[in-house]
Design a protein around this motif. Structure first.
Motif, PDB file in Angstrom:
ATOM      1  N   ASN A  61       0.803  -1.221   0.000  1.00 59.34           N
ATOM      2  CA  ASN A  61       0.000   0.000   0.000  1.00 59.34           C
ATOM      3  C   ASN A  61       0.844   1.282   0.000  1.00 59.34           C
ATOM      4  OD1 ASN A  61      -2.494   1.288  -0.130  1.00 59.34           O
ATOM      5  ND2 ASN A  61      -2.589   1.553   2.088  1.00 59.34           N
ATOM      6  N   VAL A  62       1.827   1.307  -0.895  1.00 56.41           N
ATOM      7  CA  VAL A  62       2.654   2.506  -1.112  1.00 56.41           C
ATOM      8  C   VAL A  62       2.831   2.688  -2.616  1.00 56.41           C
ATOM      9  CG1 VAL A  62       3.947   2.419   1.066  1.00 56.41           C
ATOM     10  CG2 VAL A  62       4.807   1.187  -0.918  1.00 56.41           C
ATOM     11  N   PRO A  63       3.063   3.916  -3.076  1.00 53.17           N
ATOM     12  CA  PRO A  63       3.337   4.117  -4.493  1.00 53.17           C
ATOM     13  C   PRO A  63       4.714   3.560  -4.858  1.00 53.17           C
ATOM     14  CG  PRO A  63       3.515   6.194  -3.304  1.00 53.17           C
ATOM     15  CD  PRO A  63       3.016   5.169  -2.327  1.00 53.17           C
ATOM     16  N   VAL A  64       4.901   3.167  -6.089  1.00 53.99           N
ATOM     17  CA  VAL A  64       6.176   2.614  -6.543  1.00 53.99           C
ATOM     18  C   VAL A  64       7.318   3.594  -6.271  1.00 53.99           C
ATOM     19  CG1 VAL A  64       7.485   1.852  -8.573  1.00 53.99           C
ATOM     20  CG2 VAL A  64       5.119   1.109  -8.273  1.00 53.99           C
ATOM     21  N   ALA A  65       7.074   4.871  -6.456  1.00 48.52           N
ATOM     22  CA  ALA A  65       8.117   5.882  -6.250  1.00 48.52           C
ATOM     23  C   ALA A  65       8.646   5.879  -4.821  1.00 48.52           C
ATOM     24  CB  ALA A  65       7.578   7.261  -6.609  1.00 48.52           C
ATOM     25  N   TRP A  66       7.860   5.428  -3.861  1.00 50.51           N
ATOM     26  CA  TRP A  66       8.290   5.409  -2.457  1.00 50.51           C
ATOM     27  C   TRP A  66       9.561   4.585  -2.273  1.00 50.51           C
ATOM     28  CZ3 TRP A  66       8.850   1.578   1.256  1.00 50.51           C
ATOM     29  CH2 TRP A  66       9.013   2.031   2.572  1.00 50.51           C
ATOM     30  N   PHE A  67       9.716   3.519  -3.054  1.00 49.26           N
ATOM     31  CA  PHE A  67      10.880   2.648  -2.914  1.00 49.26           C
ATOM     32  C   PHE A  67      12.172   3.347  -3.330  1.00 49.26           C
ATOM     33  CE2 PHE A  67       7.283  -0.264  -3.483  1.00 49.26           C
ATOM     34  CZ  PHE A  67       7.407  -1.017  -2.334  1.00 49.26           C
ATOM     35  N   PHE A  68      12.049   4.435  -4.076  1.00 53.08           N
ATOM     36  CA  PHE A  68      13.224   5.138  -4.575  1.00 53.08           C
ATOM     37  C   PHE A  68      13.502   6.431  -3.825  1.00 53.08           C
ATOM     38  CE2 PHE A  68      11.641   2.425  -7.929  1.00 53.08           C
ATOM     39  CZ  PHE A  68      12.789   1.731  -8.272  1.00 53.08           C
ATOM     40  N   GLU A  69      12.698   6.751  -2.837  1.00 53.30           N
ATOM     41  CA  GLU A  69      12.952   7.949  -2.042  1.00 53.30           C
ATOM     42  C   GLU A  69      14.313   7.817  -1.374  1.00 53.30           C
ATOM     43  OE1 GLU A  69       9.689   8.467   0.662  1.00 53.30           O
ATOM     44  OE2 GLU A  69       8.316   9.024  -0.948  1.00 53.30           O
ATOM     45  N   GLY A  70      15.080   8.894  -1.429  1.00 56.29           N
ATOM     46  CA  GLY A  70      16.409   8.884  -0.832  1.00 56.29           C
ATOM     47  C   GLY A  70      17.500   8.566  -1.821  1.00 56.29           C
ATOM     48  N   ILE A  71      17.130   8.344  -3.081  1.00 52.36           N
ATOM     49  CA  ILE A  71      18.127   8.091  -4.124  1.00 52.36           C
ATOM     50  C   ILE A  71      18.159   9.304  -5.028  1.00 52.36           C
ATOM     51  CG2 ILE A  71      18.786   6.661  -6.083  1.00 52.36           C
ATOM     52  CD1 ILE A  71      17.362   4.338  -4.765  1.00 52.36           C
ATOM     53  N   ASP A  72      19.345   9.856  -5.228  1.00 52.32           N
ATOM     54  CA  ASP A  72      19.506  11.025  -6.080  1.00 52.32           C
ATOM     55  C   ASP A  72      20.518  10.706  -7.166  1.00 52.32           C
ATOM     56  OD1 ASP A  72      19.299  13.652  -7.013  1.00 52.32           O
ATOM     57  OD2 ASP A  72      20.934  14.318  -5.718  1.00 52.32           O
ATOM     58  N   HIS A  73      20.063  10.565  -8.394  1.00 51.50           N
ATOM     59  CA  HIS A  73      20.935  10.282  -9.539  1.00 51.50           C
ATOM     60  C   HIS A  73      21.800   9.047  -9.308  1.00 51.50           C
ATOM     61  CE1 HIS A  73      19.636  13.979 -11.347  1.00 51.50           C
ATOM     62  NE2 HIS A  73      19.952  14.617 -10.245  1.00 51.50           N
ATOM     63  N   GLY A  74      21.190   7.993  -8.785  1.00 52.47           N
ATOM     64  CA  GLY A  74      21.904   6.736  -8.593  1.00 52.47           C
ATOM     65  C   GLY A  74      22.696   6.645  -7.311  1.00 52.47           C
ATOM     66  N   GLU A  75      22.729   7.719  -6.525  1.00 56.01           N
ATOM     67  CA  GLU A  75      23.438   7.680  -5.252  1.00 56.01           C
ATOM     68  C   GLU A  75      22.429   7.652  -4.118  1.00 56.01           C
ATOM     69  OE1 GLU A  75      26.372  10.712  -4.771  1.00 56.01           O
ATOM     70  OE2 GLU A  75      27.045  10.515  -6.847  1.00 56.01           O
ATOM     71  N   VAL A  76      22.616   6.742  -3.207  1.00 58.98           N
ATOM     72  CA  VAL A  76      21.725   6.650  -2.055  1.00 58.98           C
ATOM     73  C   VAL A  76      22.096   7.761  -1.090  1.00 58.98           C
ATOM     74  CG1 VAL A  76      20.940   5.206  -0.155  1.00 58.98           C
ATOM     75  CG2 VAL A  76      21.496   4.171  -2.350  1.00 58.98           C
ATOM     76  N   THR A  77      21.098   8.586  -0.745  1.00 57.17           N
ATOM     77  CA  THR A  77      21.315   9.694   0.185  1.00 57.17           C
ATOM     78  C   THR A  77      20.267   9.648   1.273  1.00 57.17           C
ATOM     79  OG1 THR A  77      19.926  11.139  -1.161  1.00 57.17           O
ATOM     80  CG2 THR A  77      22.293  11.208  -1.573  1.00 57.17           C
ATOM     81  N   PRO A  78      20.574  10.126   2.465  1.00 61.16           N
ATOM     82  CA  PRO A  78      19.559  10.149   3.515  1.00 61.16           C
ATOM     83  C   PRO A  78      18.419  11.076   3.135  1.00 61.16           C
ATOM     84  CG  PRO A  78      21.740  10.731   4.383  1.00 61.16           C
ATOM     85  CD  PRO A  78      21.842  10.638   2.899  1.00 61.16           C
ATOM     86  N   ASP A  79      17.186  10.647   3.423  1.00 65.01           N
ATOM     87  CA  ASP A  79      16.016  11.478   3.125  1.00 65.01           C
ATOM     88  C   ASP A  79      15.231  11.773   4.389  1.00 65.01           C
ATOM     89  OD1 ASP A  79      13.628   8.949   1.987  1.00 65.01           O
ATOM     90  OD2 ASP A  79      15.088   8.928   3.581  1.00 65.01           O
ATOM     91  N   ASP A  80      15.930  11.809   5.492  1.00 62.24           N
ATOM     92  CA  ASP A  80      15.237  11.876   6.774  1.00 62.24           C
ATOM     93  C   ASP A  80      15.684  13.049   7.636  1.00 62.24           C
ATOM     94  OD1 ASP A  80      17.771  11.053   7.334  1.00 62.24           O
ATOM     95  OD2 ASP A  80      17.197   9.008   7.859  1.00 62.24           O
ATOM     96  N   GLY A  81      16.129  14.102   7.035  1.00 65.53           N
ATOM     97  CA  GLY A  81      16.484  15.291   7.792  1.00 65.53           C
ATOM     98  C   GLY A  81      17.672  15.109   8.718  1.00 65.53           C
ATOM     99  N   GLY A  82      18.631  14.268   8.335  1.00 67.59           N
ATOM    100  CA  GLY A  82      19.833  14.094   9.132  1.00 67.59           C
ATOM    101  C   GLY A  82      19.822  12.854  10.005  1.00 67.59           C
ATOM    102  N   LEU A  83      18.703  12.173  10.138  1.00 71.49           N
ATOM    103  CA  LEU A  83      18.629  10.948  10.920  1.00 71.49           C
ATOM    104  C   LEU A  83      19.367   9.852  10.176  1.00 71.49           C
ATOM    105  CD1 LEU A  83      17.317   9.519  13.399  1.00 71.49           C
ATOM    106  CD2 LEU A  83      15.393   8.992  11.913  1.00 71.49           C
ATOM    107  N   ASP A  84      20.167   9.089  10.867  1.00 71.47           N
ATOM    108  CA  ASP A  84      20.901   7.992  10.251  1.00 71.47           C
ATOM    109  C   ASP A  84      19.900   7.022   9.628  1.00 71.47           C
ATOM    110  OD1 ASP A  84      22.566   5.915   9.539  1.00 71.47           O
ATOM    111  OD2 ASP A  84      23.331   5.556  11.552  1.00 71.47           O
TER     112      ASP A  84
END
Length: 122
Positions: A61-84
């Protein structure tokens, strides 16, 4: 060799599945595959096809795009405001989140306020 995007998507599958209290077996049954395949997806050992990711997104029950949140141009980046980002991959964190949202809203607000006060005192 596991690609970091496959590892990220697998981690998001595991994170969402834990958050909603679903087992690998239950997810596998909804998607029409064996639970071992879910294990391989979650570890990044196997790449998830587009059609399978579509099925998994519906089951979780999530959109497909949700699985890619936190990825920027092929690099995995934190998407949580600094939380590990690894914190949300821990079972204890998922259990805490599930327990928190199982409480009535008034109790959640009190717990939240307590946590906020304690974290600022630390």
């Amino acid at each position: 060799m596991t690609h970091e995007v496959d590892f990220h998507v697998g981690g998001k599958i595991r994170q969402r599945r834990w958050l909603i209290g679903m087992t690998q077996q239950q997810l596998a049954e909804q998607v029409g595959i064996k639970f071992q395949q879910i294990q391989k997806y979650e570890t990044g050992a196997n790449r998830v096809s587009a059609s399978r990711l579509w099925d998994i997104s519906k089951a979780l029950n999530v959109p497909v795009a949700w699985f890619f949140e936190g990825i920027d141009h092929g690099e995995v980046t934190p998407d949580d405001g600094g939380l590990d980002a690894d914190i949300l991959a821990q079972r204890e964190a998922m259990q805490l989140i599930r327990a928190y949202y199982a409480m009535p809203e008034a109790q959640r607000n009190q717990i939240f306020e307590l946590a906020r006060v304690l974290s600022s005192a630390a």
